[in-house]
Design a protein around this motif. Structure first.
Motif, mmCIF file in Angstrom:
data_model
loop_
_atom_site.group_PDB
_atom_site.id
_atom_site.type_symbol
_atom_site.label_atom_id
_atom_site.label_comp_id
_atom_site.label_asym_id
_atom_site.label_seq_id
_atom_site.Cartn_x
_atom_site.Cartn_y
_atom_site.Cartn_z
ATOM 1 N N ASP A 44 24.711 151.643 16.306
ATOM 2 C CA ASP A 44 25.743 151.335 17.303
ATOM 3 C C ASP A 44 25.442 152.026 18.634
ATOM 4 O O ASP A 44 25.559 151.418 19.698
ATOM 5 C CB ASP A 44 27.130 151.749 16.811
ATOM 6 N N LYS A 45 25.062 153.310 18.567
ATOM 7 C CA LYS A 45 24.740 154.047 19.790
ATOM 8 C C LYS A 45 23.516 153.448 20.476
ATOM 9 O O LYS A 45 23.477 153.332 21.701
ATOM 10 C CB LYS A 45 24.490 155.525 19.472
ATOM 11 N N LEU A 46 22.527 153.075 19.689
ATOM 12 C CA LEU A 46 21.320 152.481 20.244
ATOM 13 C C LEU A 46 21.631 151.149 20.918
ATOM 14 O O LEU A 46 21.164 150.870 22.023
ATOM 15 C CB LEU A 46 20.278 152.295 19.143
ATOM 16 N N ARG A 49 23.264 151.837 24.243
ATOM 17 C CA ARG A 49 22.302 152.314 25.242
ATOM 18 C C ARG A 49 21.421 151.173 25.745
ATOM 19 O O ARG A 49 21.110 151.100 26.936
ATOM 20 C CB ARG A 49 21.450 153.431 24.660
ATOM 21 N N LEU A 50 21.011 150.291 24.847
ATOM 22 C CA LEU A 50 20.181 149.158 25.263
ATOM 23 C C LEU A 50 20.958 148.196 26.158
ATOM 24 O O LEU A 50 20.426 147.665 27.131
ATOM 25 C CB LEU A 50 19.619 148.448 24.044
ATOM 26 N N GLU A 51 22.235 147.978 25.840
ATOM 27 C CA GLU A 51 23.073 147.115 26.683
ATOM 28 C C GLU A 51 23.262 147.731 28.066
ATOM 29 O O GLU A 51 23.218 147.030 29.082
ATOM 30 C CB GLU A 51 24.421 146.859 26.012
ATOM 31 N N GLU A 54 20.066 147.259 29.982
ATOM 32 C CA GLU A 54 19.934 145.872 30.419
ATOM 33 C C GLU A 54 20.756 145.620 31.681
ATOM 34 O O GLU A 54 20.285 144.976 32.619
ATOM 35 C CB GLU A 54 20.366 144.917 29.308
ATOM 36 N N LEU A 55 21.970 146.158 31.716
ATOM 37 C CA LEU A 55 22.822 145.986 32.893
ATOM 38 C C LEU A 55 22.200 146.647 34.125
ATOM 39 O O LEU A 55 22.250 146.094 35.232
ATOM 40 C CB LEU A 55 24.214 146.548 32.635
ATOM 41 N N LYS A 56 21.602 147.830 33.929
ATOM 42 C CA LYS A 56 20.949 148.520 35.039
ATOM 43 C C LYS A 56 19.774 147.706 35.571
ATOM 44 O O LYS A 56 19.588 147.588 36.785
ATOM 45 C CB LYS A 56 20.471 149.906 34.603
#
Length: 75
Positions: A44-46, A49-51, A54-56
């Motif tokens: 869930d944490k990973l 962080r990936l989402e 992606e937004l950045k």
């Protein structure tokens, strides 16, 4: 005590360790449940962080010379 924030690579390594442990027949049911809970929490944490990453990336690309990420997304 605060939990150390693992890097993405460290998190993936830990998830692989958990899967190997769960696949083995040497882990008790109680320990399997604890490992499963840890794995779900790490996954869930990973994912979060990936989402965020992606937004950045989308923001940087869209701010750069009018590039629009949506041009490459499929509906």
């Amino acid at each position: 005590m605060a939990e150390k924030r693992l890097s993405v690579a460290e998190t993936l390594v830990r998830l692989e360790q958990i899967v190997k442990s769960l696949d083995s027949e040497e882990v008790s049911l109680e320990d399997s449940i604890k490992l499963f809970e840890e794995g779900v929490r790490l996954a869930d944490k990973l994912k979060q962080r990936l989402e965020e990453s992606e937004l950045k990336v989308k923001k940087v690309l869209e701010d750069s010379e009018g590039f629009h990420f949506s041009e490459f997304e499929h509906s």
